[in-house]
Design a protein around this motif. Structure first.
Motif, PDB file in Angstrom:
ATOM      1  N   GLU A   2      -1.537   4.456  -7.736  1.00 34.97           N
ATOM      2  CA  GLU A   2      -0.482   4.711  -6.776  1.00 34.97           C
ATOM      3  C   GLU A   2      -0.801   5.994  -6.023  1.00 34.97           C
ATOM      4  O   GLU A   2      -1.422   6.909  -6.549  1.00 34.97           O
ATOM      5  N   PHE A  30      -0.420   2.012  -2.701  1.00 32.63           N
ATOM      6  CA  PHE A  30      -1.479   1.940  -3.708  1.00 32.63           C
ATOM      7  C   PHE A  30      -2.841   1.972  -3.024  1.00 32.63           C
ATOM      8  O   PHE A  30      -3.038   1.382  -1.965  1.00 32.63           O
ATOM      9  N   TYR A  71      -1.061  -0.504 -10.115  1.00 38.84           N
ATOM     10  CA  TYR A  71      -0.585  -1.562  -9.217  1.00 38.84           C
ATOM     11  C   TYR A  71      -0.097  -2.767 -10.011  1.00 38.84           C
ATOM     12  O   TYR A  71       0.991  -3.307  -9.740  1.00 38.84           O
TER      13      TYR A  71
END
Length: 342
Positions: free
Chosen positions: A56, A136, A267
């Motif tokens: 992230e 992300f 993610y």
């Protein structure tokens, strides 16, 4: 004398660094099939190929989000306020992807997750609301070399990369060839799966690989009536005989096998994967196999501890991980980077 001692210390320090930092070499030199030492510990070689959303991205001013991610031991990258503004204001396509300064990002909301949890605990990703995007970073995919023989290499993603159901609906007689996960992984149209879903525009293979890279992935006979470039491992790949043992796995499905254990990317965590909160297995995830049970309404999977569940999960279960596998020619690996395992 003091001069020589200093030189000796420097040489020793460098030696320690070389022994503790993973060493990257040309794949053609460092690649090997799984190896076992005299204690039975398995070592692998790894390569990087393709890319996928993983860590992230967080603004340096967003202390609250960093605290949440730290509480879950989730990996992230901090960027400057100026960089953050560029990422947020970028022109994202229908799949949620954009490039900023040559770097690729994906944005998703809570409603894009395969599963969103309504209560808060470290085993689950925390969405603050349904309207805010989280961002992300696309990063190289790390692949574990499971086989390296006969001019080919079988690669398994080291981490669970996404959270996708085996089949979008529970119904009888679902097999790999008519599952939605197969269509999603390979970008097939609506005529290839039991739910009639078209995955030609949003799928794994087009997300993870360029057209040039896709041409380097071999098309294999995975099951009756199914030839695919991307696939899930089967039961015989992970336990039961010489094939699984050659992949570095235990022959027993019931064994808590360290080599079968898996963690996920941030993610995939955001997409809905549930991570174990047990002390010994903290952060581990369960991941799908492609072998359905006899009724065809559930499929086998690998548990948090590395044992295999033959009873399986319902195919529309939405908390498990996807570990794609691919086959490539040995010659393909020569252009890649290999990282030695410990």
């Amino acid at each position: 004398m003091t001069k020589y001692l200093k030189i000796t210390y420097i040489i020793a320090a460098v030696a320690v660094i070389l022994c503790t930092v993973p060493v990257e070499v040309n794949a053609g030199i460092g690649i090997h099939a799984p190896k076992r030492d005299y204690n039975g510990k398995v070592s692998y070689s790894y390569v990087y190929f393709g890319s996928y959303p993983q860590r992230e991205v967080v603004s340096k001013h967003n202390k609250a989000q960093m605290a949440v991610l730290n509480s879950r031991s989730a990996s992230y990258k901090v960027v400057s306020a100026a960089k953050w503004r560029k990422i947020v204001k970028a022109n994202y396509n229908k799949n949620g992807d954009a490039r900023v300064g040559g770097v690729k990002y994906r944005r998703i909301k809570a409603t894009d997750a395969t599963q969103r949890y309504d209560y808060d605990e470290p085993s689950m990703y925390k969405w603050l609301n349904e309207t805010s995007y989280h961002y992300f970073l696309y990063e190289p995919i790390k692949w574990r070399v499971l086989e390296y023989k006969n001019g080919k290499a079988m690669l398994l993603s080291e981490y669970a990369l996404d959270d996708v159901k085996y089949n979008e609906k529970v119904s009888w007689n679902i097999k790999w060839k008519n599952s939605t996960v197969r269509s999603w992984m390979n970008g097939y149209g609506s005529n290839k799966n039991s739910c009639g879903i078209n995955y030609t525009s949003k799928n794994f293979i087009d997300t993870a690989f360029t057209a040039t890279q896709q041409r380097k992935i071999l098309n294999n006979r995975i099951a009756s009536g199914a030839r695919d470039k991307v696939f899930l491992l089967s039961e015989s790949d992970v336990f039961g005989g010489s094939k699984a043992y050659g992949h570095g796995f235990s022959k027993r499905y019931s064994e808590w096998d360290e080599s079968r254990r898996c963690k996920c990317t941030t993610y995939a965590f955001a997409k809905g994967i549930y991570r174990s909160k047990g002390t010994a297995l903290r952060g581990n995830v369960w991941w799908w196999l492609r072998s359905p049970n006899y009724g065809g309404d559930s499929s086998s999977y690998v548990e948090y501890g590395g044992d295999v569940s033959l009873a399986g999960q319902n195919m529309d279960k939405d908390a498990g991980g996807i570990r794609p596998a691919i086959m490539v020619k040995k010659s393909t690996l020569k252009a890649l980077k290999c990282i030695y395992s410990n």
